[in-house]
Motif scaffolding. Structure first.
Motif, short mmCIF file in Angstrom:
data_model
loop_
_atom_site.label_atom_id
_atom_site.label_comp_id
_atom_site.label_asym_id
_atom_site.label_seq_id
_atom_site.Cartn_x
_atom_site.Cartn_y
_atom_site.Cartn_z
N PHE A 231 0.78 -1.22 -0.03
CA PHE A 231 -0.05 0.05 -0.07
C PHE A 231 0.71 1.26 -0.05
CE2 PHE A 231 -2.98 -3.13 1.40
CZ PHE A 231 -4.27 -2.85 0.75
N ARG A 232 2.03 1.03 -0.01
CA ARG A 232 2.92 2.30 -0.10
C ARG A 232 2.79 3.40 -1.26
NH1 ARG A 232 7.52 -0.45 0.14
NH2 ARG A 232 7.43 -0.52 2.65
N ALA A 233 2.54 2.87 -2.19
CA ALA A 233 2.52 3.55 -3.39
C ALA A 233 0.91 4.36 -3.24
CB ALA A 233 2.47 3.05 -4.59
N ILE A 234 -0.04 3.78 -2.65
CA ILE A 234 -1.37 4.51 -2.48
C ILE A 234 -1.77 4.89 -1.02
CG2 ILE A 234 -2.16 3.45 -4.73
CD1 ILE A 234 -3.26 1.79 -1.76
N ASP A 235 -0.73 5.16 -0.43
CA ASP A 235 -1.27 5.40 1.00
C ASP A 235 -2.19 6.48 1.34
OD1 ASP A 235 -0.16 6.96 3.77
OD2 ASP A 235 -0.22 4.96 3.86
N GLY A 236 -2.10 7.62 0.32
CA GLY A 236 -2.96 8.57 0.31
C GLY A 236 -4.51 8.29 0.16
N SER A 237 -4.64 7.34 -0.51
CA SER A 237 -6.08 6.88 -0.69
C SER A 237 -6.59 5.92 0.31
CB SER A 237 -6.07 5.83 -1.92
OG SER A 237 -5.30 6.64 -3.17
N VAL A 238 -5.80 5.49 1.12
CA VAL A 238 -6.35 4.44 2.28
C VAL A 238 -7.10 5.33 3.38
CG1 VAL A 238 -5.78 2.78 3.99
CG2 VAL A 238 -4.46 2.90 1.92
N THR A 239 -8.43 4.99 3.76
CA THR A 239 -9.23 5.45 4.67
C THR A 239 -9.94 4.36 5.33
OG1 THR A 239 -11.08 5.59 3.09
CG2 THR A 239 -9.80 7.64 3.13
N GLN A 240 -10.28 4.79 6.67
CA GLN A 240 -10.92 3.78 7.53
C GLN A 240 -12.18 3.38 6.79
OE1 GLN A 240 -9.65 2.43 10.52
NE2 GLN A 240 -11.84 1.07 10.22
N GLU A 241 -13.02 4.33 6.19
CA GLU A 241 -14.07 3.76 5.63
C GLU A 241 -13.80 3.10 4.18
OE1 GLU A 241 -17.33 3.92 6.60
OE2 GLU A 241 -16.60 4.89 8.41
N ARG A 242 -14.33 1.89 4.13
CA ARG A 242 -13.87 1.29 2.89
C ARG A 242 -14.79 -0.20 2.53
NH1 ARG A 242 -10.49 0.03 7.18
NH2 ARG A 242 -10.10 -2.13 7.75
N GLU A 243 -14.95 -0.53 1.39
CA GLU A 243 -15.57 -1.35 1.18
C GLU A 243 -14.75 -2.55 0.19
OE1 GLU A 243 -20.44 -0.92 0.83
OE2 GLU A 243 -19.36 0.29 -0.30
N LEU A 244 -14.71 -3.77 0.28
CA LEU A 244 -13.85 -4.84 -0.24
C LEU A 244 -14.69 -5.78 -1.19
CD1 LEU A 244 -12.24 -3.81 2.20
CD2 LEU A 244 -10.68 -5.88 1.49
N ILE A 245 -14.21 -6.07 -2.26
CA ILE A 245 -14.72 -7.06 -3.37
C ILE A 245 -13.92 -7.83 -4.25
CG2 ILE A 245 -15.59 -5.52 -4.96
CD1 ILE A 245 -18.03 -7.32 -5.38
N VAL A 246 -13.89 -9.08 -4.19
CA VAL A 246 -12.91 -9.71 -5.30
C VAL A 246 -13.09 -9.19 -6.84
CG1 VAL A 246 -12.36 -12.01 -6.50
CG2 VAL A 246 -12.67 -11.79 -3.88
#
Length: 286
Positions: A231-246
């Motif tokens: 996640f180093r390259a996209i660290d600025g995009s990471v937020t607590q609110e999230r949803e995941l799907i394959v």
């Protein structure tokens, strides 16, 4: 009561109607039991790891299995012969096996793109030729337990409808649920659900690790163990609110892509055997 009188009682129209109603409920409970152990536990895990529409798979699967089961239970009760019931339930076993593969890989993604138009173009669910063998394996396992439940339906139901106790009436359904718990758990953990679920959980755990350790000195060995570098390259995009799907996979379900909707961006992560490797922004969330 003599055997002759019991046979006459069993052929009374009101008793036949009760048998058929019981057959419907037997099939509904059997279908629900299979749905719970094949997709319900999977949905529960995903709901705890920020899965997108985590209960959708279970909802669709349970409704389909309960409908198929209820209809089969009714037809089996009308025929009234264990051998006919066995044959009918073996057909049901094949339909359940088909659903174990096609529900997560075909039906759910198509439903999701309808519910979430932003997913159009982001999901790449390919039906590989090898998946046909997975249906066959699922059918073998499910046929054992569904077939046994079908073979037992008529003799167990005949005694249950004349029982005066709740446990006597519920006993056959309990047996059906126990059999479905075994069959459903086997196909849940051995075919499609487990690798997709584990990859999603792995990515979510890494995201939470990144969030929890922002601005802190982190042990490098622990960071590598958690694959935080993905996640180093996209660290600025990471937020607590999230949803995941394959969002995609290879034919062996060893390399899986997991799509994450953060507050601002859609990020896709490559996961190889439950180890996040790299992530990239693929779309800006709207």
């Amino acid at each position: 009561m003599t055997a002759k009188n019991m046979n006459l009682t069993a052929e009374r129209p009101d008793v036949l109607r009760i048998k058929r109603i019981y057959g419907i409920w037997y099939g509904i409970v059997l279908g629900l039991g299979f749905g719970i152990f094949c997709w319900g536990l999977d949905s529960y895990v995903l709901s705890n790891y920020h899965g997108m529409y985590p209960w959708l798979k279970f909802g669709i699967g349970a409704i389909l299995c309960m409908t198929i089961g209820g209809l089969t239970g009714w037809v089996s009760a009308r025929r009234g012969k264990p051998i006919y019931a066995l044959l009918l339930w073996l057909v049901v076993a094949w339909s359940f096996a088909w659903l174990t593969i096609n529900l997560p890989l075909v039906i759910v993604p198509n439903t999701l793109t309808f519910l979430e138009p932003q997913l159009i173009g982001l999901l790449d669910y390919t039906y590989f030729d090898d998946f046909g063998s997975r249906v066959t394996v699922a059918n073998i396992w499910i046929a054992i337990f569904v077939g046994l439940a079908g073979l037992l339906q008529i003799p167990m139901s005949d005694s249950a409808i004349f029982s005066t106790s709740f446990f006597g009436k519920a006993g056959p359904m309990v047996v059906a649920v126990i059999l479905m718990s075994i069959g459903g758990s086997i196909v849940d953990n051995g075919l499609v659900n487990e690798p997709l679920r584990s990859s999603t959980v792995a990515v979510d755990n890494t995201i939470q690790f990144v969030i929890d350790n922002r601005g802190k000195e982190v042990d490098k060995a622990e960071s590598r163990r958690m694959h935080a570098g993905a996640f180093r390259a996209i660290d600025g995009s990471v937020t607590q609110e999230r949803e995941l799907i394959v969002s995609g996979y290879d034919g062996l379900l060893g390399e899986i892509n997991v799509l994450v909707r953060f507050e601002r961006d859609w990020v896709e992560c490559q996961v190889v055997y439950n180890q996040p490797i790299s992530c990239k922004v693929v779309k800006t969330a709207q």
